[in-house]
Motif scaffolding. Structure first.
Motif, mmCIF file in Angstrom:
data_model
loop_
_atom_site.group_PDB
_atom_site.id
_atom_site.type_symbol
_atom_site.label_atom_id
_atom_site.label_comp_id
_atom_site.label_asym_id
_atom_site.label_seq_id
_atom_site.Cartn_x
_atom_site.Cartn_y
_atom_site.Cartn_z
ATOM 1 N N ALA A 139 6.149 8.768 2.367
ATOM 2 C CA ALA A 139 5.261 8.116 2.763
ATOM 3 C C ALA A 139 4.934 7.100 2.027
ATOM 4 O O ALA A 139 4.890 6.944 0.467
ATOM 5 C CB ALA A 139 3.650 9.031 2.757
ATOM 6 N N HIS A 140 5.191 5.714 2.335
ATOM 7 C CA HIS A 140 5.342 4.854 1.304
ATOM 8 C C HIS A 140 4.844 3.434 2.143
ATOM 9 O O HIS A 140 5.269 3.182 3.296
ATOM 10 C CB HIS A 140 6.607 4.546 0.912
ATOM 11 C CG HIS A 140 6.870 3.537 0.095
ATOM 12 N ND1 HIS A 140 5.977 3.517 -1.238
ATOM 13 C CD2 HIS A 140 7.548 2.368 -0.307
ATOM 14 C CE1 HIS A 140 6.456 2.451 -2.238
ATOM 15 N NE2 HIS A 140 7.362 1.647 -1.485
ATOM 16 N N GLY A 155 3.030 9.870 -2.729
ATOM 17 C CA GLY A 155 2.848 9.264 -4.099
ATOM 18 C C GLY A 155 1.523 9.106 -5.104
ATOM 19 O O GLY A 155 0.688 9.596 -4.256
ATOM 20 N N LEU A 176 2.199 5.040 7.250
ATOM 21 C CA LEU A 176 0.876 5.868 7.929
ATOM 22 C C LEU A 176 0.013 4.756 8.255
ATOM 23 O O LEU A 176 -1.345 4.995 8.399
ATOM 24 C CB LEU A 176 0.278 6.884 6.901
ATOM 25 C CG LEU A 176 1.422 7.955 6.430
ATOM 26 C CD1 LEU A 176 0.642 8.654 5.291
ATOM 27 C CD2 LEU A 176 1.443 8.975 7.780
ATOM 28 N N GLY A 177 0.266 3.668 8.803
ATOM 29 C CA GLY A 177 -0.562 2.581 8.913
ATOM 30 C C GLY A 177 -0.811 1.435 8.233
ATOM 31 O O GLY A 177 -0.409 1.506 7.030
ATOM 32 N N ARG A 219 -3.667 0.578 6.673
ATOM 33 C CA ARG A 219 -4.480 0.878 5.515
ATOM 34 C C ARG A 219 -3.972 1.641 4.397
ATOM 35 O O ARG A 219 -3.307 2.521 4.703
ATOM 36 C CB ARG A 219 -5.770 1.499 6.093
ATOM 37 C CG ARG A 219 -6.685 0.623 6.762
ATOM 38 C CD ARG A 219 -7.644 1.129 7.733
ATOM 39 N NE ARG A 219 -6.849 2.096 8.702
ATOM 40 C CZ ARG A 219 -6.360 1.444 9.931
ATOM 41 N NH1 ARG A 219 -6.650 0.342 10.282
ATOM 42 N NH2 ARG A 219 -5.686 2.267 10.615
ATOM 43 N N LEU A 263 -4.105 4.646 2.275
ATOM 44 C CA LEU A 263 -4.774 5.885 2.474
ATOM 45 C C LEU A 263 -4.827 6.496 0.916
ATOM 46 O O LEU A 263 -4.039 6.440 0.113
ATOM 47 C CB LEU A 263 -4.294 6.983 3.163
ATOM 48 C CG LEU A 263 -3.908 6.218 4.659
ATOM 49 C CD1 LEU A 263 -3.329 7.261 5.407
ATOM 50 C CD2 LEU A 263 -5.250 5.715 5.338
HETATM 51 N N1 SAM Z 1 -1.019 0.922 -4.409
HETATM 52 C C1 SAM Z 1 -0.138 2.069 -3.692
HETATM 53 C C2 SAM Z 1 1.056 1.516 -3.128
HETATM 54 O O1 SAM Z 1 0.876 0.393 -2.707
HETATM 55 O O2 SAM Z 1 1.961 2.172 -2.870
HETATM 56 C C3 SAM Z 1 -0.950 2.997 -3.097
HETATM 57 C C4 SAM Z 1 -0.894 4.370 -3.401
HETATM 58 S S1 SAM Z 1 -1.807 5.364 -2.248
HETATM 59 C C5 SAM Z 1 -3.537 5.470 -2.981
HETATM 60 C C6 SAM Z 1 -1.050 6.884 -2.639
HETATM 61 C C7 SAM Z 1 -0.102 7.301 -1.917
HETATM 62 O O3 SAM Z 1 -0.456 7.583 -0.409
HETATM 63 C C8 SAM Z 1 0.991 6.250 -1.628
HETATM 64 O O4 SAM Z 1 2.069 6.463 -2.562
HETATM 65 C C9 SAM Z 1 1.997 6.693 -0.282
HETATM 66 O O5 SAM Z 1 2.692 8.120 -0.516
HETATM 67 C C10 SAM Z 1 0.767 7.324 0.504
HETATM 68 N N2 SAM Z 1 0.115 6.256 1.364
HETATM 69 C C11 SAM Z 1 -1.153 5.661 1.327
HETATM 70 N N3 SAM Z 1 -1.350 4.857 2.405
HETATM 71 C C12 SAM Z 1 -0.105 4.871 3.037
HETATM 72 C C13 SAM Z 1 0.320 4.076 4.126
HETATM 73 N N4 SAM Z 1 -0.474 3.367 4.753
HETATM 74 N N5 SAM Z 1 1.546 4.384 4.560
HETATM 75 C C14 SAM Z 1 2.320 5.280 3.990
HETATM 76 N N6 SAM Z 1 2.083 5.922 2.855
HETATM 77 C C15 SAM Z 1 0.834 5.880 2.329
#
Ligand code: SAM
Length: 233
Positions: free
Chosen positions: A165-166, A187, A210-211, A213, A215
């Motif tokens: 997920a990225h 991550g 995952l869209g 936003r 998460l």
């Molecule tokens: N500032 C970080 C970035 O831009 O990667 C956000 C990290 S998020 C709080 C924590 C983890 O949740 C990410 O590393 C990713 O694995 C997953 N994640 C959160 N939102 C996501 C999204 N919309 N699509 C894919 N992965 C997401």
């Protein structure tokens, strides 16, 4: 659904402690009521309550059927950075309900929380409660922390389909497949570094979104698990 690690083989079984108390005082089961016991490794005993003793801290049951429940499919290996505070408990509770097979905390370059090498007792209790709630007969495996390189290597040797997920605008949403094992990577608060993403890509990982936003770690883990498991047996 009550957790009894040793179900024995006999027709009668004595259950003690918290599980007996849960059956007698919380669920308020009475003599003659039906209940099911599971050992966390897939064995389930269907039984009837015979007697309540020791002020509800001990119950005796008569087993009338023993079955072996199939493990959750597809097999899902979840590798995540740890969220802050007690949100790891929320993650484990929901992931267990969704059928996660193994949970491994990840050490990542931008992690805010460093995982401890010993699995917290509290996590085990949370997984048992989630199995009881979801009537799941297999406890998930709780593995010690790994760095990304080692985790990706392990997942590859298990012939897993790797999904990461990225929040990459070019990535596609996750799609179910008939792969038997999925390794899911989520991550830390600061996100994966480009180096970590490249490392996973080199192991054949698919980068998934995952869209639009951003998460929280636990939300992303649950969304990814749900995308791969809810349509499967
Ligand atoms: N500032 C970080 C970035 O831009 O990667 C956000 C990290 S998020 C709080 C924590 C983890 O949740 C990410 O590393 C990713 O694995 C997953 N994640 C959160 N939102 C996501 C999204 N919309 N699509 C894919 N992965 C997401």
């Amino acid at each position: 659904f009550f957790y009894v690690p040793d179900l024995g083989d006999g027709a009668r079984l004595t259950v003690t402690g918290d599980e007996a108390h849960h059956a007698s005082a919380v669920q308020r089961l009475r003599e003659g009521d039906a209940l099911a016991l599971f050992d966390g490794r897939g064995r389930v005993a269907r039984a009837r309550l015979l007697s309540i003793r020791a002020r509800g801290r001990e119950i005796e049951v008569e087993v009338y059927q023993r079955v072996l429940a199939p493990p959750p499919r597809p097999r899902t290996l979840l590798y995540t950075a740890l969220p802050k505070g007690d949100r790891a408990s929320v993650l484990l509770d929901m992931a267990t309900q969704l059928g996660v097979s193994r949970f491994t905390p990840l050490t990542c370059a931008r992690a805010a929380v460093e995982p401890r090498s010993a699995v917290p007792e509290r996590w085990k209790r949370i997984c048992i409660e989630a199995c009881k709630q979801s009537r799941r007969a297999h406890l998930p495996e709780l593995a010690p922390p790994l760095d990304i390189g080692t985790a990706a290597g392990h997942a590859a040797t298990e012939r897993a389909r790797l999904l990461v997920a990225h929040p990459d605008p070019g990535a596609r949403p996750p799609t179910a497949s008939d792969a038997e094992t999925h390794a899911l990577f989520v991550g830390p608060e600061g996100g994966f570094t480009e180096g970590e993403i490249e490392h996973l890509r080199a192991r054949g990982a698919e980068i998934v979104t995952l869209g639009p936003r951003i998460l929280r770690i636990e939300t992303a883990a649950v969304a990814l698990l749900a995308a791969l498991t809810v349509g499967a047996g």
